[in-house]
Design a protein around this motif. Sequence first.
Motif, mmCIF file in Angstrom:
data_model
loop_
_atom_site.group_PDB
_atom_site.id
_atom_site.type_symbol
_atom_site.label_atom_id
_atom_site.label_comp_id
_atom_site.label_asym_id
_atom_site.label_seq_id
_atom_site.Cartn_x
_atom_site.Cartn_y
_atom_site.Cartn_z
ATOM 1 N N HIS A 60 0.886 -1.177 -0.017
ATOM 2 C CA HIS A 60 -0.070 0.157 -0.171
ATOM 3 C C HIS A 60 0.799 1.118 -0.108
ATOM 4 O O HIS A 60 0.537 2.349 -0.474
ATOM 5 N N GLN A 61 1.962 1.322 0.828
ATOM 6 C CA GLN A 61 2.829 2.534 0.827
ATOM 7 C C GLN A 61 3.434 2.721 -0.464
ATOM 8 O O GLN A 61 3.688 3.783 -0.863
ATOM 9 N N SER A 64 1.200 3.971 -3.109
ATOM 10 C CA SER A 64 0.959 5.464 -2.720
ATOM 11 C C SER A 64 2.022 6.455 -2.885
ATOM 12 O O SER A 64 1.848 7.615 -2.698
ATOM 13 N N GLY A 65 3.296 5.887 -3.308
ATOM 14 C CA GLY A 65 4.172 6.763 -3.817
ATOM 15 C C GLY A 65 5.493 6.855 -2.973
ATOM 16 O O GLY A 65 6.331 7.529 -3.103
ATOM 17 N N ARG A 66 5.431 6.086 -1.837
ATOM 18 C CA ARG A 66 6.639 5.968 -0.979
ATOM 19 C C ARG A 66 7.821 5.279 -1.528
ATOM 20 O O ARG A 66 7.554 4.170 -2.113
ATOM 21 N N THR A 127 -0.679 -2.459 -10.185
ATOM 22 C CA THR A 127 -0.092 -1.216 -10.150
ATOM 23 C C THR A 127 1.268 -0.926 -9.661
ATOM 24 O O THR A 127 2.183 0.010 -10.044
#
Length: 141
Positions: A60-61, A64-66, A127
């Motif tokens: 998930h992180q 989200s772009g991390r 993704t």
Amino acid sequence: MIGIAEYYSAELTKKIRRGQNESREKGNFVGGGIAYGYKVVDKKVVVNEDEVEAVRTIFHQYASGRVAREIIETLHKRGLSHRGKPFLLNAIYQILRNTRYIGFYTHNGKKYTNTFPSIIATELFNTVQAMLAKNTRGSHS
């Protein structure tokens, strides 16, 4: 005498491989290292509840772009470890690329879908794969 031993060895190899393939088709774990987030109970792979939170957090992180270093910091702050040790960059990337987390793996070109329970949604995995492909740099020779 050498010919007989060679024949016996070849036959034994065939029988072992056939038995392992039959076990894979039944959904049994055949051996080797188990992916982080899973454990083996009675020859079946099940989700390891102690580790699954870290796997989901990583996916998930990253989605989200991390970046991996930020993810490692987050995991460390939450007290999550990779088999008793702090997470390393290559462990993060290995987890992000592992298809077992969406419920399948391949062995000798054959796809097995009944061994590993899915931990991550396929859309999230795809993704992340697209992001990894985009973020890949050139050769590090």
